[in-house]
Design a protein around this motif. Structure first.
Motif, PDB file in Angstrom:
ATOM      1  N   ARG A 130      -7.920   3.912  -0.439  1.00  0.00           N
ATOM      2  CA  ARG A 130      -7.841   3.736  -1.888  1.00  0.00           C
ATOM      3  C   ARG A 130      -6.534   3.075  -2.281  1.00  0.00           C
ATOM      4  N   HIS A 131      -5.446   3.450  -1.630  1.00  0.00           N
ATOM      5  CA  HIS A 131      -4.149   2.848  -1.937  1.00  0.00           C
ATOM      6  C   HIS A 131      -4.088   1.395  -1.467  1.00  0.00           C
ATOM      7  N   TRP A 132      -4.712   1.090  -0.330  1.00  0.00           N
ATOM      8  CA  TRP A 132      -4.756  -0.297   0.128  1.00  0.00           C
ATOM      9  C   TRP A 132      -5.511  -1.161  -0.888  1.00  0.00           C
ATOM     10  N   GLU A 133      -6.573  -0.639  -1.455  1.00  0.00           N
ATOM     11  CA  GLU A 133      -7.334  -1.402  -2.444  1.00  0.00           C
ATOM     12  C   GLU A 133      -6.544  -1.562  -3.734  1.00  0.00           C
ATOM     13  N   LEU A 134      -5.802  -0.527  -4.145  1.00  0.00           N
ATOM     14  CA  LEU A 134      -4.921  -0.655  -5.301  1.00  0.00           C
ATOM     15  C   LEU A 134      -3.847  -1.703  -5.034  1.00  0.00           C
ATOM     16  N   ALA A 135      -3.331  -1.727  -3.814  1.00  0.00           N
ATOM     17  CA  ALA A 135      -2.301  -2.700  -3.456  1.00  0.00           C
ATOM     18  C   ALA A 135      -2.856  -4.118  -3.490  1.00  0.00           C
ATOM     19  N   SER A 191       0.830  -1.212   0.000  1.00  0.00           N
ATOM     20  CA  SER A 191       0.000   0.000   0.000  1.00  0.00           C
ATOM     21  C   SER A 191       0.861   1.257   0.000  1.00  0.00           C
ATOM     22  N   VAL A 192       2.029   1.180   0.639  1.00  0.00           N
ATOM     23  CA  VAL A 192       2.936   2.325   0.685  1.00  0.00           C
ATOM     24  C   VAL A 192       3.430   2.668  -0.715  1.00  0.00           C
ATOM     25  N   VAL A 193       3.816   1.641  -1.486  1.00  0.00           N
ATOM     26  CA  VAL A 193       4.316   1.925  -2.838  1.00  0.00           C
ATOM     27  C   VAL A 193       3.171   2.184  -3.808  1.00  0.00           C
ATOM     28  N   ALA A 194       1.988   1.653  -3.523  1.00  0.00           N
ATOM     29  CA  ALA A 194       0.830   1.990  -4.354  1.00  0.00           C
ATOM     30  C   ALA A 194       0.526   3.483  -4.242  1.00  0.00           C
ATOM     31  N   LYS A 195       0.641   4.020  -3.028  1.00  0.00           N
ATOM     32  CA  LYS A 195       0.463   5.467  -2.858  1.00  0.00           C
ATOM     33  C   LYS A 195       1.546   6.224  -3.607  1.00  0.00           C
ATOM     34  N   ALA A 196       2.794   5.757  -3.493  1.00  0.00           N
ATOM     35  CA  ALA A 196       3.887   6.435  -4.182  1.00  0.00           C
ATOM     36  C   ALA A 196       3.620   6.502  -5.679  1.00  0.00           C
ATOM     37  N   TRP A 197       3.200   5.382  -6.263  1.00  0.00           N
ATOM     38  CA  TRP A 197       2.917   5.372  -7.703  1.00  0.00           C
ATOM     39  C   TRP A 197       1.711   6.246  -8.050  1.00  0.00           C
ATOM     40  N   ASP A 198       0.704   6.256  -7.187  1.00  0.00           N
ATOM     41  CA  ASP A 198      -0.458   7.120  -7.412  1.00  0.00           C
ATOM     42  C   ASP A 198      -0.030   8.580  -7.497  1.00  0.00           C
ATOM     43  N   HIS A 199       0.833   9.012  -6.595  1.00  0.00           N
ATOM     44  CA  HIS A 199       1.272  10.406  -6.579  1.00  0.00           C
ATOM     45  C   HIS A 199       2.236  10.708  -7.726  1.00  0.00           C
ATOM     46  N   ILE A 200       3.083   9.739  -8.082  1.00  0.00           N
ATOM     47  CA  ILE A 200       3.953   9.925  -9.248  1.00  0.00           C
ATOM     48  C   ILE A 200       3.104  10.185 -10.491  1.00  0.00           C
ATOM     49  N   GLU A 201       2.074   9.387 -10.676  1.00  0.00           N
ATOM     50  CA  GLU A 201       1.236   9.523 -11.866  1.00  0.00           C
ATOM     51  C   GLU A 201       0.439  10.817 -11.853  1.00  0.00           C
TER      52      GLU A 201
END
Length: 351
Positions: free
Chosen positions: A302-307, A157-167
């Protein structure tokens, strides 16, 4: 039900780790969903709490149950949100009671006033106990196929958030990234590389290790492994996920990024160390190349669900290979002792 075993510390007291065999049943106030703990993952945060560097017990308590990378099986849910037998993970951070503008809209990972709470870290009991409770908004269901690796959801979930913000940052202009550099091949770095590979990028991972499982894990993603200094890399990455927190690496990747590049700092530096560097050159690089550097930590639902979706789509054998050791709770002291080739150690409560 059997007695509750719980792994605890006295926050602020180094080496106070203790397994309590008769810990109280989780209070109904903790949440309507009762969960049987299957396993928890262990990370650097746990080691820092055990060392007494930080950690905060719940109000009125002397000890803190640690463990924030959870995997459990639902025992009961009177709300009907989940069914008995469902796999579930508990979201770590809860919003502050004020709440701040971000917490008020479910973005507790971006809390403005620092009054959030966190399971196993700050003012909420953790998941390293036989049973725990959680409220429906903080319970994330998992695919049954993740029954052996679901404790990886929290770091993912931590890296899913990182990718969300990068995008999101990438939308500031026409941007067609191709090359991703991940520095550090620990759990966060490897999972960051996994999500990069799932996006179809050319992925490069840099780490000091030249033997052990890390190079093979990177190659299994179709990525390239490097064990050289950053300045010796013969390419300029469009995206960098810095997962080491090593000050020299942090500074070097800022200067290494391609024009319009984005550098996400996901590793936390320990501080207390001074190094010489050319601040003017760094400024010139960032300004003249329109580069962005930002920090990222934690995640919202939302990031946990993406993860959870990313793990569902990943190769289960590759995910299992991230787990170096599985230790029964009776051997908890061994689980919290670092091994030379450890990537992710898991403490198992139920098999």
């Amino acid at each position: 039900m059997t007695d509750v075993r719980a792994v605890t510390v006295a926050p602020g007291t180094a080496n106070s780790l203790e397994l309590i065999e008769d810990y109280p049943e989780p209070a109904p106030e903790e949440g309507s969903i009762l969960v049987e703990s299957l396993a928890i993952g262990i990370c650097g945060t746990d080691h820092e709490i055990i060392a007494g560097e930080y950690g905060e017990a719940p109000p009125g308590e002397r000890r803190l149950v640690i463990g924030h990378e959870s995997l459990g099986r639902v025992l009961e849910d009177p709300t009907g949100t989940l069914q008995p037998g469902d796999l579930v993970a508990g979201i770590v951070r809860h919003p502050d009671p004020v709440p701040c503008p971000n917490c008020a809209v479910g973005e507790w990972d971006m809390c403005r006033n620092g009054r959030y709470t966190e399971h196993g870290i700050k003012a909420l009991p953790g998941f390293a106990r036989d049973r725990w409770r959680v409220q429906p908004p903080y319970a994330v269901p998992l695919d049954r196929a993740l029954g052996q690796v679901g404790m990886l959801l929290e770091p993912t979930s931590v890296v899913a958030k990182a990718w969300d913000h990068i995008e999101r940052i990438g939308q500031r202009a026409v941007w067609q990234p191709k090359i991703v550099l991940v520095t550090g091949a620990g759990p966060i770095g490897l999972l960051a590389a996994l999500l990069a590979a799932q996006r179809g990028f050319s992925v490069h991972v840099l780490d000091l290790a030249t033997s052990g499982p890390k190079p093979e894990l990177v190659h299994a993603l179709g990525a390239t492994y490097h064990s050289v200094p950053v300045h010796e890399l013969d390419f300029e990455p469009d995206v960098v996920l810095e997962c080491t927190g090593a000050p020299t690496v942090v500074l070097e990747v800022m200067c290494k990024a391609a024009p319009n590049g984005i550098v996400c700092l996901a590793g936390v530096s320990s501080g207390g160390r001074t190094i010489d560097f050319d601040a003017g050159a760094l400024n010139r690089s960032l300004v003249l190349e329109n580069n962005v550097v930002f920090g990222s930590v934690n995640a919202n639902r939302r990031h946990w669900e993406l993860a959870a979706d990313a793990l569902r789509r990943a190769d289960p054998l590759w995910l299992s290979s991230l787990i170096s050791r599985r230790v029964p709770v009776s051997g908890y002291a061994d689980a919290y002792t670092n091994g030379p080739d450890d990537i992710k150690v898991v403490l198992e409560f139920a098999v």
